[in-house]
Design an enzyme around this catalytic site. Structure first.
Site, PDB file in Angstrom:
ATOM      1  N   SER A   1       0.808  -1.223   0.000  1.00 27.49           N
ATOM      2  CA  SER A   1       0.000   0.000   0.000  1.00 27.49           C
ATOM      3  C   SER A   1       0.843   1.275   0.000  1.00 27.49           C
ATOM      4  O   SER A   1       0.431   2.289  -0.578  1.00 27.49           O
ATOM      5  CB  SER A   1      -0.956  -0.002   1.197  1.00 27.49           C
TER       6      SER A   1
ATOM      7  N   CYS B   1      -7.411  -5.766  -0.090  1.00 27.25           N
ATOM      8  CA  CYS B   1      -6.210  -5.837   0.749  1.00 27.25           C
ATOM      9  C   CYS B   1      -5.435  -4.516   0.721  1.00 27.25           C
ATOM     10  O   CYS B   1      -5.911  -3.533   1.279  1.00 27.25           O
ATOM     11  CB  CYS B   1      -5.366  -7.032   0.342  1.00 27.25           C
TER      12      CYS B   1
ATOM     13  N   HIS C   1      -8.444 -11.510  -0.443  1.00 23.03           N
ATOM     14  CA  HIS C   1      -8.097 -11.463  -1.875  1.00 23.03           C
ATOM     15  C   HIS C   1      -9.068 -12.299  -2.707  1.00 23.03           C
ATOM     16  O   HIS C   1      -8.760 -13.455  -3.023  1.00 23.03           O
ATOM     17  CB  HIS C   1      -6.688 -12.024  -2.079  1.00 23.03           C
TER      18      HIS C   1
ATOM     19  N   GLU D   1      -9.604 -12.248  -5.745  1.00 23.99           N
ATOM     20  CA  GLU D   1      -9.053 -12.554  -7.074  1.00 23.99           C
ATOM     21  C   GLU D   1      -8.175 -13.808  -7.066  1.00 23.99           C
ATOM     22  O   GLU D   1      -7.797 -14.303  -8.117  1.00 23.99           O
ATOM     23  CB  GLU D   1      -8.247 -11.343  -7.598  1.00 23.99           C
TER      24      GLU D   1
HETATM   25  N1  GLN Z   1       0.613  -5.832   3.914  1.00 21.37           N
HETATM   26  C1  GLN Z   1       0.302  -5.124   2.696  1.00 21.37           C
HETATM   27  C2  GLN Z   1       0.251  -3.631   2.945  1.00 21.37           C
HETATM   28  O1  GLN Z   1       0.194  -3.218   4.060  1.00 21.37           O
HETATM   29  C3  GLN Z   1      -1.005  -5.597   2.127  1.00 21.37           C
HETATM   30  C4  GLN Z   1      -0.920  -7.064   1.824  1.00 21.37           C
HETATM   31  C5  GLN Z   1      -1.620  -7.489   0.587  1.00 21.37           C
HETATM   32  O2  GLN Z   1      -2.115  -6.692  -0.218  1.00 21.37           O
HETATM   33  N2  GLN Z   1      -1.615  -8.785   0.397  1.00 21.37           N
HETATM   34  O3  GLN Z   1       0.277  -2.873   2.018  1.00 21.37           O
END
Ligand code: GLN
Length: 204
Positions: free
Chosen positions: A56, A86, A177, A179
Site C-alpha cells: 500500500s 487488501c 483477496h 481474485e
Molecule cells: N501488507 C500489505 C500492505 O500493508 C497488504 C498485503 C496485501 O495486499 N496482500 O500494504
C-alpha cells in the site's frame, strides 16, 4: 455495450484481477474489456475500477505521483463501482495509521495494516458475505484489519468479530483477496450487481 474494467497496475496482483473480472462478466452475460492503469488519462474511460493488493505504501505513492489518485476520486464521486482488495482497501481508507500511505478516502473506514497477527499472516477461511448465498473462500495475506467505519458504511462480512468486507456507496473493499480463488462472486457483487448498471438493459 462492452464494459471497460480498469485494473490499477502500478504495483500488485494485476493479472489475477483481470481474469476474475472477465469471469464475473461472463457469469453476468456482459462483455468486459480489461485495461491496465499505469498512467493518468485511462480512468475517465472506465466503467469500473479494481484496486489490487500489493504494497500500500508503494501503490499510494505512485498513484499520487502519476496523477491517477484524483481520477480515481472523481470516478467514485461519479458513482461508478470500485472493488478494492487488501492493500487496495488500505489505499481506499480514510486512515491507515501510517504516514507512508497517502489514503484516497474512498470508503469511510480506518484500517490497521498487517493487523491479523503473525500466526495468521496467511490463511483461508469460508466467510458469509451479505448478498451471496454460499460462503466465500476468503484468502487473507498479511491482511489489514478494518477499524472504525462510518454510519453510511455497510459491513458485508466479518471474520473473528471484525469487518473484512464493507460497502460505502459504489465502493466495495475487502481485507481478503477474492481474485486469488476461481470464485468470481465478489467481483460480480461489487461491479456487475450495482445501481450503476441497474438501469441498463442486459444484452441478449
Ligand atoms: N501488507 C500489505 C500492505 O500493508 C497488504 C498485503 C496485501 O495486499 N496482500 O500494504
Amino acid at each position: 455495450m462492452t464494459l471497460r474494467a480498469g485494473v490499477v497496475a502500478v504495483q500488485g496482483d494485476v493479472s489475477e484481477h483481470a481474469e476474475a473480472v472477465r469471469r464475473a462478466g461472463e457469469a453476468h452475460g456482459r462483455e468486459t474489456e480489461v485495461v491496465e492503469i499505469r498512467d493518468a488519462g485511462v480512468v475517465p474511460d472506465c466503467d469500473f475500477l479494481l484496486l489490487p493488493g500489493g504494497e500500500s505504501t508503494t501503490i499510494s505513492r505512485l498513484l499520487h505521483d502519476e496523477g491517477i489518485a484524483e481520477e480515481i476520486v472523481a470516478h467514485v464521486e461519479a458513482g461508478k463501482p470500485v472493488l478494492a482488495t487488501c492493500a487496495g482497501l488500505i489505499v481506499a481508507s480514510t486512515d491507515a495509521g501510517d504516514d507512508r500511505v497517502a489514503t484516497l478516502d474512498l470508503v469511510d473506514a480506518t484500517v490497521e495494516r498487517n493487523a491479523f497477527g503473525r500466526q495468521k499472516d496467511s490463511f483461508e477461511a469460508p466467510i458469509e458475505v451479505a448478498g451471496l448465498d454460499e460462503p466465500f473462500p476468503a484468502v487473507f495475506i498479511r491482511a489489514p484489519v478494518i477499524g472504525d467505519v462510518g454510519e453510511g458504511v455497510e459491513v458485508l462480512a466479518e471474520w473473528d468479530g471484525r469487518p473484512v468486507a464493507i460497502r460505502d456507496g459504489p465502493v466495495v473493499a475487502t481485507s481478503f483477496h477474492p481474485e486469488l480463488t476461481p470464485d468470481s462472486r465478489m467481483h460480480g457483487l461489487s461491479l456487475f450487481e450495482t445501481d450503476a448498471l441497474a438501469g441498463e438493459a442486459t444484452p441478449e
